[in-house]
Design a protein around this motif. Structure first.
Motif, PDB file in Angstrom:
ATOM      1  N   GLY A 269       0.801  -1.223   0.000  1.00 44.65           N
ATOM      2  CA  GLY A 269       0.000   0.000   0.000  1.00 44.65           C
ATOM      3  C   GLY A 269       0.830   1.268   0.000  1.00 44.65           C
ATOM      4  N   GLN A 270       2.051   1.198  -0.519  1.00 47.15           N
ATOM      5  CA  GLN A 270       2.941   2.353  -0.491  1.00 47.15           C
ATOM      6  C   GLN A 270       2.415   3.480  -1.379  1.00 47.15           C
ATOM      7  N   PHE A 271       2.367   4.672  -0.825  1.00 46.15           N
ATOM      8  CA  PHE A 271       1.933   5.905  -1.493  1.00 46.15           C
ATOM      9  C   PHE A 271       0.438   5.894  -1.834  1.00 46.15           C
ATOM     10  N   ILE A 272      -0.059   4.773  -2.366  1.00 43.68           N
ATOM     11  CA  ILE A 272      -1.463   4.710  -2.764  1.00 43.68           C
ATOM     12  C   ILE A 272      -2.389   4.845  -1.563  1.00 43.68           C
ATOM     13  N   TRP A 273      -1.835   4.608  -0.361  1.00 43.31           N
ATOM     14  CA  TRP A 273      -2.649   4.707   0.853  1.00 43.31           C
ATOM     15  C   TRP A 273      -3.247   6.105   1.026  1.00 43.31           C
TER      16      TRP A 273
ATOM     17  N   PHE B 102      -6.952   6.849   2.042  1.00 41.10           N
ATOM     18  CA  PHE B 102      -7.225   7.603   3.264  1.00 41.10           C
ATOM     19  C   PHE B 102      -8.176   8.768   2.993  1.00 41.10           C
ATOM     20  N   LEU B 103      -8.019   9.413   1.860  1.00 40.13           N
ATOM     21  CA  LEU B 103      -8.860  10.570   1.522  1.00 40.13           C
ATOM     22  C   LEU B 103     -10.327  10.184   1.329  1.00 40.13           C
ATOM     23  N   VAL B 104     -10.576   8.895   1.058  1.00 45.62           N
ATOM     24  CA  VAL B 104     -11.973   8.448   0.925  1.00 45.62           C
ATOM     25  C   VAL B 104     -12.384   7.605   2.132  1.00 45.62           C
ATOM     26  N   GLY B 105     -11.572   7.689   3.204  1.00 50.20           N
ATOM     27  CA  GLY B 105     -11.950   7.061   4.467  1.00 50.20           C
ATOM     28  C   GLY B 105     -11.591   5.598   4.618  1.00 50.20           C
ATOM     29  N   ILE B 106     -10.630   5.109   3.818  1.00 50.77           N
ATOM     30  CA  ILE B 106     -10.241   3.693   3.887  1.00 50.77           C
ATOM     31  C   ILE B 106      -8.803   3.592   4.396  1.00 50.77           C
ATOM     32  N   VAL B 107      -8.604   2.729   5.399  1.00 50.04           N
ATOM     33  CA  VAL B 107      -7.250   2.437   5.891  1.00 50.04           C
ATOM     34  C   VAL B 107      -7.012   0.940   5.703  1.00 50.04           C
ATOM     35  N   LYS B 108      -6.136   0.588   4.766  1.00 52.75           N
ATOM     36  CA  LYS B 108      -5.936  -0.816   4.407  1.00 52.75           C
ATOM     37  C   LYS B 108      -4.891  -1.520   5.252  1.00 52.75           C
ATOM     38  N   HIS B 109      -3.921  -0.769   5.771  1.00 57.68           N
ATOM     39  CA  HIS B 109      -2.841  -1.389   6.535  1.00 57.68           C
ATOM     40  C   HIS B 109      -2.617  -0.639   7.842  1.00 57.68           C
ATOM     41  N   SER B 110      -2.291  -1.391   8.877  1.00 58.59           N
ATOM     42  CA  SER B 110      -1.949  -0.773  10.164  1.00 58.59           C
ATOM     43  C   SER B 110      -1.077  -1.746  10.948  1.00 58.59           C
ATOM     44  N   GLY B 111      -0.404  -1.235  11.968  1.00 55.39           N
ATOM     45  CA  GLY B 111       0.457  -2.078  12.784  1.00 55.39           C
ATOM     46  C   GLY B 111       1.844  -2.238  12.186  1.00 55.39           C
ATOM     47  N   GLU B 112       2.740  -2.889  12.929  1.00 59.87           N
ATOM     48  CA  GLU B 112       4.137  -3.071  12.541  1.00 59.87           C
ATOM     49  C   GLU B 112       4.731  -1.742  12.096  1.00 59.87           C
ATOM     50  N   TRP B 113       5.190  -1.660  10.854  1.00 60.04           N
ATOM     51  CA  TRP B 113       5.817  -0.426  10.357  1.00 60.04           C
ATOM     52  C   TRP B 113       4.846   0.421   9.544  1.00 60.04           C
TER      53      TRP B 113
END
Length: 442
Positions: free
Chosen positions: A271-275, A279-290
């Motif tokens: 999810g690099q950069f594309i996140w 995020f701008l449309v309210g979606i968080v695909k990855h969390s935790g670790e790094w």
């Protein structure tokens, strides 16, 4: 700037000497401090040349198999399900071609070896570093370098942590050094390069590392701002954007002709950069670790990583800053202008990596700050006029960088008594340098 094949040949020859020397120091003389901590293991591998068998200590990375698949057959990064490195075809193709040429030479020589990919990777990584050094030397119009002085300069470049640890394992991260070097070269030149060729070359380089896109954009913006009729210039040259994208388009078509869909692990898996778009449309695909893929969480994570990087590079940064104050009056305005280009490129890359959304220890800061410091220290060394200054400067740089642990260490730095020598050498260098400066002024 004219190409200089003799210079590049000497740089690569220096690299062929320095590379094995770095290997011996890290994995034998300093073997207790040779851990990569994450992903890479140091192993005693069983190698052979014909009937001669031997053990060889060498790092083995966790993603080595993925790279070797591509080195064996370029199509493997396409036909393997969701291959993580499908988006860096030029780097893999380069090593693949090089290994096939090397294998052909070995076959003709009657040699049978089982470490072809390790050797090919090592020699290609040396080639990549040599290319970056060549571009830096050309950028700063450095002439009259004898082989011994060139060797010392190359040695300083090889002490850069990204280079020091990166030349042994398959990875395209060494290209981040070439990204900065190519930016320096193209911005420092008095020539106005054809957008046709710049678009084609950087379009190809984009297929090796995505960060080359930034250098292309920087150059295009520079050309736009030099024009009086900017809008007309943009309209007349917009077609070159297609030329830049052409290698990527051709590669995507090739993948589809093989019956597969293009896969970009950087965006789809990590999810690099594309996140940012998600995020701008309210979606968080990855969390935790790094992962830090919300705003301002990403900036906070990157800021913490920057603080750790500044800690990791504290002594070299102090040395570079002190040298700047000592040498500022003796550096030509032309060289100051070239250094300004370096600061701009490093700053843009620093901001760029803040949006990646995935922050393993120090890595992305070293892509900008780390490479930048290494270049600055190398240029400063060449500006020193007294042997005492050169000796103390080189002692400080060597005793720190050579003994510094890999950046993946969870507490950043493993303290080493040799660092005291680095600090003492640096302080003596400042004292001697200040004394010599006053003598020149008087």
């Amino acid at each position: 700037m004219k190409s200089n094949t003799k210079l590049f040949r000497n740089i690569y020859l220096s690299s062929l000497i320095i590379g094995p020397l770095i290997y011996y120091i890290i994995f034998h003389l300093l073997s207790t401090n040779s851990s990569y901590f994450i992903c890479v293991e140091i192993k005693n591998l069983d190698f052979f040349i014909n009937n001669f068998k031997f053990k060889f200590t060498y790092p083995v990375s966790c993603d080595q198999t993925n790279y070797y698949q591509g080195f064996e057959n370029m199509n493997n990064i396409i036909t393997s399900d969701k291959h993580p490195y499908q988006n860096r075809p030029l780097y893999i193709l380069f090593v693949s071609i090089f290994s096939k040429i090397l294998n052909f030479v070995f076959v003709l020589s009657g040699l049978d070896i089982n470490f072809l990919f390790q050797l090919s990777t090592f020699l290609v990584q040396l080639f990549i570093v040599s290319s970056g050094i060549y571009l830096i030397i050309q950028s700063f119009d450095i002439y009259e370098l004898n082989f011994f002085k060139l060797m010392i300069l190359c040695f300083i470049f090889f002490l850069n942590p990204i280079v020091k640890w990166g030349i042994f394992t398959p990875s395209h991260q060494l290209l981040t050094f070439v990204v900065i070097a190519s930016g320096m070269y193209i911005l420092s030149s008095n020539n106005s390069y054809s957008l046709f060729w710049v678009s084609i070359i950087f379009g190809l380089l984009f297929m090796a590392h995505r960060a080359f896109l930034l250098i292309y954009l920087i150059y295009v913006l520079k050309e736009i701002f030099l024009q009086k009729k900017r809008l007309l210039f943009i309209l007349n040259n917009f077609k070159f954007v297609f030329l830049f994208l052409l290698p990527y388009i051709v590669y995507s078509i090739y993948i589809r002709l093989l019956g597969y869909e293009p896969y970009d692990a950087a965006t789809e898996y990590w999810g690099q950069f594309i996140w940012v778009a998600y995020f701008l449309v309210g979606i968080v695909k990855h969390s935790g670790e790094w992962y830090c893929q919300t705003i301002p969480e990403n900036f906070l994570c990157y800021f913490r990583d920057t603080i750790n990087t500044l800690y990791y590079l504290a002594i070299p940064i102090i040395l570079a800053t002190g040298s700047y104050l000592l040498l500022n009056k003796t550096i030509s305005n032309k060289q100051k202008e070239k250094l300004k280009n370096l600061y701009i490129i490093v700053s843009i890359l620093f901001v760029f990596w803040s949006f990646i959304g995935w922050y393993p220890p120090l890595r992305f800061n070293l892509y900008s700050i780390g490479n930048g410091i290494a270049i600055i220290l190398s240029i400063q060394f060449l500006n020193l006029r007294h042997y005492s200054e050169k000796f103390l400067f080189l002692s400080s740089v060597t005793s720190y960088f050579l003994f510094i642990n890999h950046w993946n260490y969870e507490n950043v730095i493993i303290m080493n008594p040799v660092f005291f020598l680095s600090v003492v050498s640096m302080l003596l260098y400042f004292i001697v340098g200040y004394k010599n400066l006053n003598e020149r002024v008087m």
